[in-house]
Design a protein around this motif. Structure first.
Motif, PDB file in Angstrom:
ATOM      1  N   ILE A  94     109.029  36.380  38.912  1.00 29.36           N
ATOM      2  CA  ILE A  94     109.728  37.168  37.892  1.00 29.36           C
ATOM      3  C   ILE A  94     108.950  38.432  37.553  1.00 29.36           C
ATOM      4  CG2 ILE A  94     110.385  37.173  35.452  1.00 29.36           C
ATOM      5  CD1 ILE A  94     111.201  34.264  35.770  1.00 29.36           C
ATOM      6  N   PHE A  95     107.625  38.299  37.423  1.00 27.26           N
ATOM      7  CA  PHE A  95     106.812  39.468  37.067  1.00 27.26           C
ATOM      8  C   PHE A  95     106.886  40.530  38.165  1.00 27.26           C
ATOM      9  CE2 PHE A  95     102.639  41.642  36.472  1.00 27.26           C
ATOM     10  CZ  PHE A  95     102.890  42.140  35.207  1.00 27.26           C
TER      11      PHE A  95
ATOM     12  N   VAL B 207      95.757  42.459  25.951  1.00 26.22           N
ATOM     13  CA  VAL B 207      96.091  42.193  24.544  1.00 26.22           C
ATOM     14  C   VAL B 207      96.964  40.943  24.427  1.00 26.22           C
ATOM     15  CG1 VAL B 207      97.308  43.084  22.531  1.00 26.22           C
ATOM     16  CG2 VAL B 207      95.842  44.595  23.867  1.00 26.22           C
ATOM     17  N   ALA B 208      97.930  40.786  25.334  1.00 26.70           N
ATOM     18  CA  ALA B 208      98.790  39.592  25.310  1.00 26.70           C
ATOM     19  C   ALA B 208      97.967  38.334  25.544  1.00 26.70           C
ATOM     20  CB  ALA B 208      99.884  39.719  26.365  1.00 26.70           C
TER      21      ALA B 208
ATOM     22  N   GLY C 123      95.922  26.278  33.325  1.00 32.50           N
ATOM     23  CA  GLY C 123      96.919  26.787  34.263  1.00 32.50           C
ATOM     24  C   GLY C 123      97.566  28.063  33.766  1.00 32.50           C
ATOM     25  N   GLN C 124      97.827  28.152  32.452  1.00 28.82           N
ATOM     26  CA  GLN C 124      98.395  29.367  31.887  1.00 28.82           C
ATOM     27  C   GLN C 124      97.433  30.544  32.048  1.00 28.82           C
ATOM     28  OE1 GLN C 124      99.222  28.270  27.846  1.00 28.82           O
ATOM     29  NE2 GLN C 124     100.529  26.570  28.463  1.00 28.82           N
ATOM     30  N   ALA C 125      96.137  30.286  31.829  1.00 29.16           N
ATOM     31  CA  ALA C 125      95.149  31.349  31.974  1.00 29.16           C
ATOM     32  C   ALA C 125      95.079  31.836  33.418  1.00 29.16           C
ATOM     33  CB  ALA C 125      93.783  30.853  31.500  1.00 29.16           C
ATOM     34  N   VAL C 126      95.166  30.901  34.371  1.00 31.30           N
ATOM     35  CA  VAL C 126      95.112  31.289  35.782  1.00 31.30           C
ATOM     36  C   VAL C 126      96.332  32.139  36.148  1.00 31.30           C
ATOM     37  CG1 VAL C 126      95.207  30.416  38.149  1.00 31.30           C
ATOM     38  CG2 VAL C 126      93.688  29.326  36.481  1.00 31.30           C
ATOM     39  N   THR C 127      97.518  31.710  35.715  1.00 30.89           N
ATOM     40  CA  THR C 127      98.730  32.474  36.017  1.00 30.89           C
ATOM     41  C   THR C 127      98.658  33.866  35.404  1.00 30.89           C
ATOM     42  OG1 THR C 127     100.043  30.445  36.116  1.00 30.89           O
ATOM     43  CG2 THR C 127     101.236  32.491  35.809  1.00 30.89           C
TER      44      THR C 127
ATOM     45  N   ALA D 149     103.544  42.723  28.303  1.00 28.86           N
ATOM     46  CA  ALA D 149     103.157  41.753  27.283  1.00 28.86           C
ATOM     47  C   ALA D 149     104.268  40.726  27.061  1.00 28.86           C
ATOM     48  CB  ALA D 149     102.827  42.477  25.979  1.00 28.86           C
ATOM     49  N   LEU D 150     105.516  41.184  27.039  1.00 26.59           N
ATOM     50  CA  LEU D 150     106.636  40.250  26.847  1.00 26.59           C
ATOM     51  C   LEU D 150     106.681  39.218  27.967  1.00 26.59           C
ATOM     52  CD1 LEU D 150     110.218  41.135  25.718  1.00 26.59           C
ATOM     53  CD2 LEU D 150     109.889  39.684  27.700  1.00 26.59           C
ATOM     54  N   LEU D 151     106.542  39.675  29.205  1.00 26.74           N
ATOM     55  CA  LEU D 151     106.603  38.748  30.332  1.00 26.74           C
ATOM     56  C   LEU D 151     105.415  37.787  30.329  1.00 26.74           C
ATOM     57  CD1 LEU D 151     107.727  41.278  33.076  1.00 26.74           C
ATOM     58  CD2 LEU D 151     109.118  39.463  32.082  1.00 26.74           C
ATOM     59  N   ALA D 152     104.242  38.269  29.920  1.00 31.42           N
ATOM     60  CA  ALA D 152     103.069  37.396  29.877  1.00 31.42           C
ATOM     61  C   ALA D 152     103.221  36.308  28.823  1.00 31.42           C
ATOM     62  CB  ALA D 152     101.818  38.225  29.603  1.00 31.42           C
TER      63      ALA D 152
END
Length: 519
Positions: free
Chosen positions: A118-119, A150-151, A63-67, A49-52
């Protein structure tokens, strides 16, 4: 302290993002706990969740949703690989280094590649941190999927901050082909640094060696030159040292008590998000304190463990310093030169579009170039940070770097003012504007030419504007008073020309820093 906590926060944007992170991560961990997942799986879910919420930085919500949707397809197979290789150290180490290389190389594809790289790295790292093996893998993956959902719900539905205020765009990374591309060079540098850190870290501890690899990896994030990497390594060690001090005072006495741990972790998450744009040292302070609290929750915290973390971090920093110095080094001069070249190009384009608009071309629009210029100036400041660092012993270069920054800021101020005048529908064409724009054009080309040749050119002295005839020698329009908008435009053009001419002095006097391409 002042920079991290008293810095302007327009619209409380950083505070809102930080509060949302606490909410999203808290909900993800609570959901995992409600589903009965073990503690280790809950910690993995919190990290997901933190990374997301932290690393997804695409310029659009789509673009955020796709990533975010791509996260499980990139990171969870890596987590599974790390778990399956848990009992085979040689294969595990080789796979970890392969993930390091691919994760850094992916930065060539911009914010999405950076976030996914990073993920992937952090999923392999988390498997080492929590000793995830094949038996724990199914529940860990399930907790990660739940936390990611949840994130995403928090980011896009419960608190969609980006709907009103899009995240700041990032300038396109420096280009090139093959080994001339900075991301490719950094991939080999990070591979070398992490290999050295892995070997030295395992010599220090066979249980916590991954701290050294993690330190080496994160030092390369958001850097583009040897100087930036060295400064970031220094700041990481400093932040870790101060965070360990807080750990001795807070984490050790808490000894894993649930309520104090939850409270300090929540404050630490807020601190990570709030200080990350301002100070890497402060961000690392909060990360280190949070890790100390989590180790207390896992029941393995003791003072010797905190001291080992500092040693492993120092090993990672030294490995990074050796890699950037020996493997395909990207000098601070080269990186600074490239970003300054792009900034001057944006100044040139903004002035040209403003001149066309003042000349009656309604299709001309300098505003995109002004926005790009602001982003590039931020990247120039990052590139010259090693030169203006308080501990830098190179006083002459520090003075030149500060002078160049001041003049670039002046160029941006004049370009912004010129764009505002050009947006005035009453601004009229004036022959003096054409002449002044031509002089700006000549100043840009003179700056680029002199930079390419490595010649130092003394700044020309500029005369003030007097009466109805300016220093271009072109008289004001006959039979009418000069239009106020034209006078303001002339003032900005003369200021822009003067700043560009004076910029030649600090730039041309830099050794081995050719500006090879025209703006």
């Amino acid at each position: 302290m002042k920079r991290a906590f008293v810095a302007p926060d327009p619209g409380r944007a950083r505070a809102r993002v930080s509060a949302r992170a606490v909410l999203g991560i808290g909900l993800a961990v609570a959901a995992a706990g409600a589903c009965g997942f073990p503690l280790e799986a809950m910690v993995t879910g919190g990290l997901v969740a933190l990374l997301a919420l932290f690393n997804v930085a695409d310029p659009t919500r789509r673009g955020q949703a796709v990533t975010t949707a791509l996260y499980p397809f990139v990171g969870f197979p890596v987590l599974a690989l790390a778990a399956l290789l848990h009992g085979a150290p040689p294969a595990r180490d080789a796979a970890f280094l392969a993930v390091v290389f691919c994760g850094v190389y992916a930065r060539r594809w911009g914010p999405r590649g950076n976030a996914l790289g990073i993920f992937a790295f952090m999923m392999f790292f988390a498997a080492q941190f929590l000793h995830t093996g094949p038996r724990e893998l199914p529940l860990t993956l399930a907790a990660g999927m739940l936390a990611l959902a949840v994130a995403a719900l928090t980011r896009f539905v419960l608190w969609p901050l980006e709907r009103r205020t899009p995240p700041p765009a990032q300038p396109a990374p420096l280009g090139g082909r093959g080994l001339a591309r900075p991301s490719t060079r950094q991939a080999f540098q990070a591979l070398t640094a992490c290999a050295l850190a892995l070997a030295a870290g395992q010599a220090l501890s066979l249980d916590r060696w991954y701290w050294a690899v993690g330190a080496a990896w994160w030092i390369f994030v958001a850097t583009a030159s040897r100087g930036e990497t060295l400064v970031r390594g220094f700041r990481r060690v400093l932040g870790t040292l101060t965070g360990l001090g807080a750990g001795f005072l807070i984490a050790v006495p808490a000894d894993g008590a649930v309520l104090p741990t939850a409270l300090v972790v929540a404050v630490s998450v807020f601190g990570v998000f709030y200080t990350a744009p301002l100070s890497y040292s402060w961000m690392m302070f909060w990360v280190t304190l949070m890790v100390g609290m989590l180790y207390g929750l896992l029941g393995v915290l003791h003072p010797g463990l905190l001291a080992l973390r500092l040693e492993e971090t120092a090993v990672g920093a030294l490995a990074s310093a050796a890699a950037v110095a020996l493997v395909l080094p990207i000098t601070t001069h080269a990186a600074t030169d490239a970003w300054i070249r792009r900034a001057v190009g944006s100044v040139h384009a903004a002035a040209r579009e403003s001149a066309l608009r003042l000349g009656g071309d309604e299709a001309a629009d300098p505003s995109p170039h002004i926005a790009e210029l602001e982003l590039l100036l931020g990247r120039v400041r990052m590139a010259v940070a090693p030169l203006v660092h308080p501990l830098s012993p190179l006083r002459a270069r520090k003075a030149r770097a500060r002078q160049a920054l001041a003049l670039l800021d002046d160029c941006a101020r004049q370009a912004r003012g010129l764009a505002e005048v050009a947006a005035d529908p009453d601004a009229s064409h004036d022959a003096r504007l054409t002449a002044a724009c031509e002089r700006v054009e000549a100043a840009v080309h003179g700056l680029v030419r002199g930079r390419a040749d490595g010649r130092a050119v003394a700044p020309a002295r500029t005369a003030p504007v007097t009466g109805a005839v300016d220093r271009t020698g072109v008289p004001a329009p006959a039979g009418a008073e000069p239009h106020p908008a034209a006078e303001r435009a002339l003032s900005h053009l003369h200021g822009l020309e003067a700043a560009l001419v004076e910029l030649a002095l600090p730039l041309h006097s830099e050794p081995r820093a050719p500006l090879r391409a025209a703006a």
